[in-house]
Design a protein around this motif. Structure first.
Motif, PDB file in Angstrom:
ATOM      1  N   ILE A 221       2.539  -0.990   3.415  1.00  0.00           N
ATOM      2  CA  ILE A 221       3.198  -1.620   3.951  1.00  0.00           C
ATOM      3  C   ILE A 221       2.105  -2.012   3.866  1.00  0.00           C
ATOM      4  CG2 ILE A 221       4.055  -2.329   6.227  1.00  0.00           C
ATOM      5  CD1 ILE A 221       5.572  -0.064   5.256  1.00  0.00           C
ATOM      6  N   ASP A 222       1.192  -2.532   4.495  1.00  0.00           N
ATOM      7  CA  ASP A 222       0.118  -3.877   3.850  1.00  0.00           C
ATOM      8  C   ASP A 222       0.101  -4.471   2.686  1.00  0.00           C
ATOM      9  OD1 ASP A 222      -0.850  -3.603   6.829  1.00  0.00           O
ATOM     10  OD2 ASP A 222      -2.475  -1.902   6.057  1.00  0.00           O
ATOM     11  N   LYS A 223       0.224  -3.555   1.212  1.00  0.00           N
ATOM     12  CA  LYS A 223       0.594  -4.120   0.215  1.00  0.00           C
ATOM     13  C   LYS A 223       1.723  -4.610  -0.823  1.00  0.00           C
ATOM     14  CE  LYS A 223      -0.832  -2.859  -4.896  1.00  0.00           C
ATOM     15  NZ  LYS A 223      -1.206  -1.676  -5.341  1.00  0.00           N
TER      16      LYS A 223
ATOM     17  N   GLY B 114       5.144  -4.691   1.784  1.00  0.00           N
ATOM     18  CA  GLY B 114       5.642  -5.601   2.866  1.00  0.00           C
ATOM     19  C   GLY B 114       7.181  -5.268   2.381  1.00  0.00           C
ATOM     20  N   SER B 115       7.753  -5.947   3.227  1.00  0.00           N
ATOM     21  CA  SER B 115       9.729  -5.845   3.138  1.00  0.00           C
ATOM     22  C   SER B 115       9.565  -5.627   1.883  1.00  0.00           C
ATOM     23  CB  SER B 115       9.559  -7.098   3.586  1.00  0.00           C
ATOM     24  OG  SER B 115       9.374  -7.384   4.912  1.00  0.00           O
ATOM     25  N   LEU B 116       9.367  -5.448   0.552  1.00  0.00           N
ATOM     26  CA  LEU B 116       9.628  -5.489  -0.623  1.00  0.00           C
ATOM     27  C   LEU B 116       9.664  -3.479  -0.450  1.00  0.00           C
ATOM     28  CD1 LEU B 116       7.235  -7.583  -3.288  1.00  0.00           C
ATOM     29  CD2 LEU B 116       9.667  -7.436  -2.849  1.00  0.00           C
ATOM     30  N   LEU B 117       9.483  -3.286   0.079  1.00  0.00           N
ATOM     31  CA  LEU B 117       9.202  -1.907   0.358  1.00  0.00           C
ATOM     32  C   LEU B 117      10.497  -0.879   0.362  1.00  0.00           C
ATOM     33  CD1 LEU B 117       6.546   0.092   1.423  1.00  0.00           C
ATOM     34  CD2 LEU B 117       7.131   0.191  -0.934  1.00  0.00           C
TER      35      LEU B 117
ATOM     36  N   GLU C 281       2.960  12.331  11.420  1.00  0.00           N
ATOM     37  CA  GLU C 281       2.059  11.487  11.405  1.00  0.00           C
ATOM     38  C   GLU C 281       1.121  10.678  10.023  1.00  0.00           C
ATOM     39  OE1 GLU C 281      -1.214   9.989  15.147  1.00  0.00           O
ATOM     40  OE2 GLU C 281       0.060  11.604  15.239  1.00  0.00           O
ATOM     41  N   GLU C 282       0.029  11.973   9.811  1.00  0.00           N
ATOM     42  CA  GLU C 282      -0.592  11.499   8.620  1.00  0.00           C
ATOM     43  C   GLU C 282       0.214  10.887   7.962  1.00  0.00           C
ATOM     44  OE1 GLU C 282      -1.207  15.253   9.886  1.00  0.00           O
ATOM     45  OE2 GLU C 282      -1.963  14.456  11.165  1.00  0.00           O
ATOM     46  N   ARG C 283       1.081  11.121   7.356  1.00  0.00           N
ATOM     47  CA  ARG C 283       2.044  10.565   5.771  1.00  0.00           C
ATOM     48  C   ARG C 283       2.564   9.458   6.170  1.00  0.00           C
ATOM     49  NH1 ARG C 283       7.456  13.394   3.135  1.00  0.00           N
ATOM     50  NH2 ARG C 283       7.842  12.413   1.750  1.00  0.00           N
ATOM     51  N   LEU C 284       2.732   9.193   7.856  1.00  0.00           N
ATOM     52  CA  LEU C 284       3.544   7.669   8.869  1.00  0.00           C
ATOM     53  C   LEU C 284       1.798   6.932   8.658  1.00  0.00           C
ATOM     54  CD1 LEU C 284       5.737   6.657  10.065  1.00  0.00           C
ATOM     55  CD2 LEU C 284       4.656   7.423  11.874  1.00  0.00           C
ATOM     56  N   GLU C 285       0.774   7.232   8.629  1.00  0.00           N
ATOM     57  CA  GLU C 285      -0.388   6.547   8.477  1.00  0.00           C
ATOM     58  C   GLU C 285      -0.536   5.965   7.343  1.00  0.00           C
ATOM     59  OE1 GLU C 285      -2.904   8.323  10.961  1.00  0.00           O
ATOM     60  OE2 GLU C 285      -2.305   8.101  12.570  1.00  0.00           O
ATOM     61  N   ARG C 286      -0.415   6.681   6.025  1.00  0.00           N
ATOM     62  CA  ARG C 286      -0.669   7.035   4.780  1.00  0.00           C
ATOM     63  C   ARG C 286       0.191   5.656   4.231  1.00  0.00           C
ATOM     64  NH1 ARG C 286      -1.191  12.963   3.893  1.00  0.00           N
ATOM     65  NH2 ARG C 286       1.184  12.537   3.270  1.00  0.00           N
ATOM     66  N   GLN C 287       2.159   5.417   4.505  1.00  0.00           N
ATOM     67  CA  GLN C 287       2.534   5.020   4.316  1.00  0.00           C
ATOM     68  C   GLN C 287       1.988   2.795   4.577  1.00  0.00           C
ATOM     69  OE1 GLN C 287       5.506   4.718   3.015  1.00  0.00           O
ATOM     70  NE2 GLN C 287       4.904   7.299   2.277  1.00  0.00           N
ATOM     71  N   LYS C 288       1.062   3.239   5.702  1.00  0.00           N
ATOM     72  CA  LYS C 288       0.403   1.944   6.353  1.00  0.00           C
ATOM     73  C   LYS C 288      -0.444   1.091   5.099  1.00  0.00           C
ATOM     74  CE  LYS C 288      -1.100  -1.041   9.604  1.00  0.00           C
ATOM     75  NZ  LYS C 288      -0.416  -2.133   9.607  1.00  0.00           N
TER      76      LYS C 288
ATOM     77  N   TYR D 232       5.487  -0.097  11.341  1.00  0.00           N
ATOM     78  CA  TYR D 232       4.799  -0.904  11.234  1.00  0.00           C
ATOM     79  C   TYR D 232       4.957  -2.287  10.983  1.00  0.00           C
ATOM     80  CZ  TYR D 232       1.667   2.879   9.605  1.00  0.00           C
ATOM     81  OH  TYR D 232       1.066   3.960  10.080  1.00  0.00           O
ATOM     82  N   HIS D 233       6.514  -2.293  12.080  1.00  0.00           N
ATOM     83  CA  HIS D 233       7.408  -3.667  12.695  1.00  0.00           C
ATOM     84  C   HIS D 233       7.361  -5.218  11.312  1.00  0.00           C
ATOM     85  CE1 HIS D 233       7.578  -2.831  16.764  1.00  0.00           C
ATOM     86  NE2 HIS D 233       6.745  -1.614  16.411  1.00  0.00           N
ATOM     87  N   THR D 234       8.214  -4.833  10.288  1.00  0.00           N
ATOM     88  CA  THR D 234       7.813  -5.764   8.931  1.00  0.00           C
ATOM     89  C   THR D 234       9.045  -6.586   9.475  1.00  0.00           C
ATOM     90  OG1 THR D 234       9.558  -3.986   8.136  1.00  0.00           O
ATOM     91  CG2 THR D 234       7.482  -3.887   7.296  1.00  0.00           C
TER      92      THR D 234
END
Length: 170
Positions: free
Chosen positions: A103-105, A107-110, A93-100, A130-132
């Motif tokens: 994703i915020d920075k 977005g879909s470009l990832l 879960e921590e790793r997924l939260e680090r991706q946030k 994170y529902h891009t």
């Protein structure tokens, strides 16, 4: 007599088996490699090129298979079930939260990097979680995966003779 060769031997054996099925094998291998299964789609793809198979049909086949496998991962992430993500993909879960933050920075470009082993797998799940925006994300995911195989075509055409000579030594 036989020395254990590790999981690489399984990947090579499966790749050899799938290559016997031509485009169908390439599609299946590419699809499975997008599902956190170490299939070696790149080995299979280059092997198809070395066998003289049409590179542009291989590009479309491998990209489509890999993209569809990525869609499965994206939509599992989009389901938002953290327990399922942790159990199936071994992503904490921590790793997924680090991706946030990423994703915020970005977005879909990832989605352009989801083809890169390990970091791309986590990014793929996170993009869904994170529902891009699906249309943009899925288009960029296809383009990124296509770039991966296009890069192999370019490298193969540049280094084909060296590659074939290397393979013939075995």
């Amino acid at each position: 007599k036989f020395k254990y060769m590790g999981p690489e031997i399984i990947t090579l054996t499966v790749s050899e088996f799938l290559s016997a099925y031509g485009y169908y094998g390439l599609f299946i291998g590419s699809f499975l490699s997008a599902l956190f299964i170490p299939m070696g789609a790149d080995i299979l793809f280059v092997g198809m090129l070395a066998a003289g198979i049409n590179p542009w049909v291989c590009l479309l086949t491998a990209t489509t298979g890999n993209w569809l496998g990525g869609l499965v991962i994206y939509y599992i992430g989009r389901s938002g079930n953290k327990e399922k993500i942790k159990r199936w993909f071994h992503i904490k879960e921590e790793r997924l939260e680090r991706q946030k933050v990423k994703i915020d920075k970005y977005g879909s470009l990832l989605a352009l990097i989801v083809w890169i082993p390990v970091i791309g797998d986590v990014a793929n799940v996170a993009l869904g979680f994170y529902h891009t925006k699906p249309p943009v994300t899925l288009f960029l995911m296809f383009f990124g995966r296509m770039f991966r195989f296009l890069l192999w075509i370019i490298l193969y055409f540049i280094y084909a003779n060296r590659f074939v000579n290397f393979i013939n030594k075995f």
